[in-house]
Motif scaffolding. Sequence first.
Motif, PDB file in Angstrom:
ATOM      1  N   SER A  24       0.792  -1.246  -0.169  1.00  0.00           N
ATOM      2  CA  SER A  24      -0.088   0.037  -0.050  1.00  0.00           C
ATOM      3  C   SER A  24       0.844   1.217  -0.064  1.00  0.00           C
ATOM      4  CB  SER A  24      -0.848  -0.013   1.047  1.00  0.00           C
ATOM      5  OG  SER A  24      -0.210  -0.091   2.619  1.00  0.00           O
ATOM      6  N   ILE A  25       2.013   1.216   0.558  1.00  0.00           N
ATOM      7  CA  ILE A  25       2.909   2.471   0.985  1.00  0.00           C
ATOM      8  C   ILE A  25       3.612   3.003  -0.730  1.00  0.00           C
ATOM      9  CG2 ILE A  25       5.042   3.096   1.579  1.00  0.00           C
ATOM     10  CD1 ILE A  25       2.740   3.453   3.606  1.00  0.00           C
ATOM     11  N   LEU A  26       4.041   1.573  -1.443  1.00  0.00           N
ATOM     12  CA  LEU A  26       4.472   2.252  -2.818  1.00  0.00           C
ATOM     13  C   LEU A  26       3.513   2.832  -3.453  1.00  0.00           C
ATOM     14  CD1 LEU A  26       6.883  -0.531  -3.868  1.00  0.00           C
ATOM     15  CD2 LEU A  26       7.435   1.809  -3.754  1.00  0.00           C
ATOM     16  N   PRO A  27       2.478   2.456  -3.952  1.00  0.00           N
ATOM     17  CA  PRO A  27       1.592   3.078  -4.729  1.00  0.00           C
ATOM     18  C   PRO A  27       1.045   4.361  -4.354  1.00  0.00           C
ATOM     19  CG  PRO A  27       0.490   0.665  -4.371  1.00  0.00           C
ATOM     20  CD  PRO A  27       1.885   1.117  -3.586  1.00  0.00           C
ATOM     21  N   PHE A  28       1.056   4.410  -2.901  1.00  0.00           N
ATOM     22  CA  PHE A  28       0.518   5.834  -2.171  1.00  0.00           C
ATOM     23  C   PHE A  28       1.830   6.812  -2.435  1.00  0.00           C
ATOM     24  CE2 PHE A  28       1.825   8.181   1.693  1.00  0.00           C
ATOM     25  CZ  PHE A  28       0.849   9.173   1.595  1.00  0.00           C
ATOM     26  N   LEU A  29       2.951   6.487  -2.394  1.00  0.00           N
ATOM     27  CA  LEU A  29       4.121   7.359  -2.683  1.00  0.00           C
ATOM     28  C   LEU A  29       4.140   7.977  -4.194  1.00  0.00           C
ATOM     29  CD1 LEU A  29       7.034   5.903  -0.743  1.00  0.00           C
ATOM     30  CD2 LEU A  29       5.818   7.922  -0.260  1.00  0.00           C
ATOM     31  N   TYR A  30       3.844   6.926  -4.946  1.00  0.00           N
ATOM     32  CA  TYR A  30       3.768   7.200  -6.566  1.00  0.00           C
ATOM     33  C   TYR A  30       2.482   8.091  -6.719  1.00  0.00           C
ATOM     34  CZ  TYR A  30       7.309   3.908  -7.914  1.00  0.00           C
ATOM     35  OH  TYR A  30       8.694   3.344  -8.353  1.00  0.00           O
ATOM     36  N   LYS A  31       1.614   8.241  -5.971  1.00  0.00           N
ATOM     37  CA  LYS A  31       0.329   8.747  -6.091  1.00  0.00           C
ATOM     38  C   LYS A  31       0.376  10.139  -5.304  1.00  0.00           C
ATOM     39  CE  LYS A  31      -3.776   8.207  -7.729  1.00  0.00           C
ATOM     40  NZ  LYS A  31      -5.115   7.506  -8.269  1.00  0.00           N
ATOM     41  N   LEU A  32       1.479  10.321  -4.486  1.00  0.00           N
ATOM     42  CA  LEU A  32       1.414  11.488  -3.557  1.00  0.00           C
ATOM     43  C   LEU A  32       1.072  12.818  -4.435  1.00  0.00           C
ATOM     44  CD1 LEU A  32       1.792  12.055  -0.785  1.00  0.00           C
ATOM     45  CD2 LEU A  32       4.307  12.342  -0.943  1.00  0.00           C
ATOM     46  N   TYR A  33       1.837  12.968  -5.588  1.00  0.00           N
ATOM     47  CA  TYR A  33       1.613  13.954  -6.275  1.00  0.00           C
ATOM     48  C   TYR A  33       0.219  14.326  -6.534  1.00  0.00           C
ATOM     49  CZ  TYR A  33       2.491  17.698  -9.869  1.00  0.00           C
ATOM     50  OH  TYR A  33       2.601  18.642 -10.729  1.00  0.00           O
ATOM     51  N   ASP A  34      -0.531  13.290  -7.154  1.00  0.00           N
ATOM     52  CA  ASP A  34      -1.946  13.418  -7.440  1.00  0.00           C
ATOM     53  C   ASP A  34      -2.700  13.601  -6.438  1.00  0.00           C
ATOM     54  OD1 ASP A  34      -1.335  13.268 -10.265  1.00  0.00           O
ATOM     55  OD2 ASP A  34      -1.618  10.918 -10.214  1.00  0.00           O
ATOM     56  N   LEU A  35      -2.376  13.053  -5.373  1.00  0.00           N
ATOM     57  CA  LEU A  35      -3.288  13.146  -3.920  1.00  0.00           C
ATOM     58  C   LEU A  35      -3.339  14.527  -3.575  1.00  0.00           C
ATOM     59  CD1 LEU A  35      -2.443   9.958  -2.185  1.00  0.00           C
ATOM     60  CD2 LEU A  35      -4.458  10.495  -3.174  1.00  0.00           C
ATOM     61  N   LEU A  36      -1.948  15.267  -3.622  1.00  0.00           N
ATOM     62  CA  LEU A  36      -1.862  16.668  -2.859  1.00  0.00           C
ATOM     63  C   LEU A  36      -2.585  17.747  -3.787  1.00  0.00           C
ATOM     64  CD1 LEU A  36       1.590  16.309  -1.706  1.00  0.00           C
ATOM     65  CD2 LEU A  36      -0.364  16.671   0.024  1.00  0.00           C
ATOM     66  N   LYS A  37      -2.284  17.414  -5.199  1.00  0.00           N
ATOM     67  CA  LYS A  37      -2.733  18.555  -6.220  1.00  0.00           C
ATOM     68  C   LYS A  37      -2.182  19.706  -5.749  1.00  0.00           C
ATOM     69  CE  LYS A  37      -6.903  16.429  -7.587  1.00  0.00           C
ATOM     70  NZ  LYS A  37      -6.348  15.702  -8.798  1.00  0.00           N
ATOM     71  N   MET A  38      -0.816  19.868  -5.420  1.00  0.00           N
ATOM     72  CA  MET A  38      -0.072  21.088  -5.183  1.00  0.00           C
ATOM     73  C   MET A  38       0.948  21.193  -6.164  1.00  0.00           C
ATOM     74  SD  MET A  38       0.095  21.113  -1.293  1.00  0.00           S
ATOM     75  CE  MET A  38       0.572  22.713  -1.177  1.00  0.00           C
ATOM     76  N   PRO A  39       0.879  22.054  -7.378  1.00  0.00           N
ATOM     77  CA  PRO A  39       1.744  22.154  -8.286  1.00  0.00           C
ATOM     78  C   PRO A  39       3.053  22.769  -8.069  1.00  0.00           C
ATOM     79  CG  PRO A  39      -0.003  23.589  -8.587  1.00  0.00           C
ATOM     80  CD  PRO A  39      -0.529  22.813  -7.667  1.00  0.00           C
ATOM     81  N   GLU A  40       3.040  23.213  -6.727  1.00  0.00           N
ATOM     82  CA  GLU A  40       4.307  23.765  -6.357  1.00  0.00           C
ATOM     83  C   GLU A  40       5.375  22.797  -5.481  1.00  0.00           C
ATOM     84  OE1 GLU A  40       1.531  25.030  -5.341  1.00  0.00           O
ATOM     85  OE2 GLU A  40       1.454  27.048  -5.906  1.00  0.00           O
TER      86      GLU A  40
END
Lengths: 535, 418
Positions: A203-219
């Motif tokens: 569960s952690i690996l897909p989570f880390l990969y998806k972190l960018y999409d989850l946060l939705k912070m372009p900065e």
Amino acid sequence: MSKDKTPQTTRRTTRLSASSPSLTNAVSTTSHSLTLRDLVFGGEILNADDLFSSLPGRRGVILELIRLLGPLNSKMIPLFLYGGISTGKTTTVLQIFRHLKRPFVYVSCRTCYSPRILFETILNQLLLHRKNEGNGYSSAKRCEKPADFVNHLRDALVNVINGLKEKTERSSSKKSVKWVKGNMIYLIIDNLEFVRDWDKSLSILPFLYKLYDLLKMPELGLIFISSASPDTYYSDTGYEEPIPLYFSDYTEEDLRQIFLRNQLNPKLYASFLDVVLKPFSRVTRRVDEISTAFSQLFKIYCEPLQDQTVVPNEEMKRRLFSHLQPHIAPSLNETFRVPSLCSENTANKDTFKRKVSGNKLGVPDISEEIDFHMSVCAKYLLISAFLASRNPATLDASLFDSTGGAATRKRKRKASEKSMEQKDIADQELLMKGPGTFPLERLLAIFQCITSVAEYSLEEEELGNGGSGGGAGDVGLMSDVLLQLSSLCSANFISKGSSCPLEGSTRYRCTVDENMVLKVARSMKFPLSKYLYRN
Amino acid sequence: MGGDNPAEKALILHRARLSDPNFIFAHFSHSPDTNYSKLKFIIASSVTEACNNSVLLLGPRGCGKLAVLELVLDDLLKEYPDMITTIKLNGLLHSDDKCALKEIARQLCAEHQLSFSKLASFDDNNQFMIDILRECGLAHKTVIFVLDEFDLFAQGKQRLLYSLLDAMQSVSSQAVVVGISCRLDADQLLEKRVRSRFSHRKLLFLPPSKEDLQGLIKHMLLLPTDSNIPEDYTTEFNARLLKLLEDGRCRDIIDTLSTSDSTFNHLIRFLFIAVCHMDMKLGFLTLENFKAALAGVQRQPKLECLKDCSVLELYVLVCMMRLELREQESYNFNTIMKEYSSIHDTFQTSDYFARNVCLRAFEHLLQRELISLVDSRGHTQSVEYHPVKLLISAHELHLGLKSYRCCPAILQKIVDRG
């Protein structure tokens, strides 16, 4: 390591201590609070030329990475940097950030060995929190679940980014020296391959990969660093892959440049490299391994020289080469390991010297003595364990009976083709299975056989054997033996297997290789070959 | 610093567009008969007609399920302000029922300016959610639950799904549950009590067709005329880009790209690298940029890895390949060493190294993940006795040896013969 020192220090000491000078000279400042400045490399500015020259053989990758990171304040898609061990992935990234002067957070999954520590380390850095005595070495936020982490991380990032924006506005009006550029923050997650071994890796690996999409912070810029290639990360339902960037291993030419850096006498070292680099690079091209081997060899190479600053001419090169040549082949056949006596070195200088001088004489890598202390009993025990592992149990009687064993064995029958075939299969099996297992009873029986033989031949051993002589002594011996056995087990010379389902008793296995046992036997003057069955 | 050069401005604009997952799907929002309009109709009808609804968005990863949903929600929020509350959950974060309900309560509290209690139990939160749903229903407000990675919610006892869907059975509530999953059988994972409460509306999301690709690339890369970038630069950039896209070679590149993986995400990554490669001095996209991007996206990690191996490591690999070709069912380092020495005996190679050096090379291969241990659990033995297997095919090894810089002729010969 003769490799350049600067990247090494940055990696080891991390940014926190390397960057802020106030930290290094004032360790006692527990009240020293971190500022946004601590998210950037401090110190001198690293210009582009220094960047390229500090990392030989990485020019292409650096250019590519800078291109992907883009100009100031430009958004980015997560990156995935991968490449073999010791190819400078981490160093390159950190040096680039030093050059760009952009704020970042670096975490390594090697030191942060569980999701909770990983999350808390990231948050601590973002919240400018440092563990110290005052707060009882606790983290700024306690979070174990990815859900909490995402919420905390979002808050922390918003804070930091707002801070950065303020800073840039202020500094642009004041025209002061900029110590930080841009209002993007980058999160670098190193050693991602370790996450695969975590309990919750699925569960952690897909989570880390998806972190960018989850946060939705372009900065936020995400950079993963891994020594394993992207195709080795499996996931049930897949993940959106980041942009891959490959760090190839160093070529021979790159290695030459790396080793020539920071040398006192580059000309001399170049002539040394001419000789050794080619054969070594056929075995491995890893900088860390080669550099340990080279540091030894270079000492030998320089031996005939009085003055190590001379520029070698052709004649001298030939002389040095002929001096070095006999040492190359043996050292090629040595594993490139750090000398095992390393820790003892400081305490015991002269043994080290003896070892080195032994090497000088061209003695092959197997030193004649075992380099640690073992009691006589333990030695016998190790030998008997070795014999029990290698010999088939059915031959014990004939090998150890009182008439003297192996010599009486005879083979009368001529080997037929079928039996040859069977032997081949048996050989194959032996190669596959490795040393056999044995129960404790068999070990003790062999032990008693060989000690009794030894007592006949060497009477002085009796004293060393502790409780020998007479029936009463045997009991003492037994308890002593069991103690020794457990210490051998904990030293991993003998491994304790699971209990056999049929017999119910624990089975042991000797994990020591033949060279080692030969050394032990030699130190005891024990005729090992007489008892070893070879097919 | 940045800003003087129009090319740099264009680059920053492009990067912002490409890293925004929703931008690419705005392309479809105008045409009818797309998932966008279907989804919008479903949600809009339940907002206006005050009814409960549930729908599953299915399709492979990177086809814009969530992005389209977000576009729809944005549009609806503009059309019906103050009538919609969105609760977003993700299976990766909230697959645990307790944690999920807590998150729902937290988001509801934040939405309605209530104070959120961290200590509330599962039942408290559940009751709270039902109450809020009723209140919202009475006020004609729609609550939209977005459950990303829906399949992960279907693990375990599915208490969350049950309580959510059960709460929607009452007339007074007004809610929509949107599940998003890349498992096409996601609705089969549901328990009977959950499935019976679920409306079996499904929307399938597919990767774009080849015809769409051209349009999408234009949509992504053409510069808008109403930005702060100088106008003459914009027109020239766009003209050059259109000309480039008409080029046959460029079409070939895009075809190769879409044959391997034609999802939106893959396209975005490709375009991102292409844009990053744009020469700042020239300021326009060229064919070389697209070529570089294709190479950057389509990587062959195993072949790259083979190129990095030392000669000794190649020997070990070739030995293993020979053993596999002989259909030896299992082998370990010792067997490989035997093979290695037999190769040495027959060919008299110059690369013969001691056993421990080979063992080190063997360990390097394990680290590179070109080979792996068969079933590494339950073995107390040292690594020499572990059965191993190759993770590359004979064909890959062959290709790797061919492209290796100075591969020993003998290895090439052995592999060719085998």
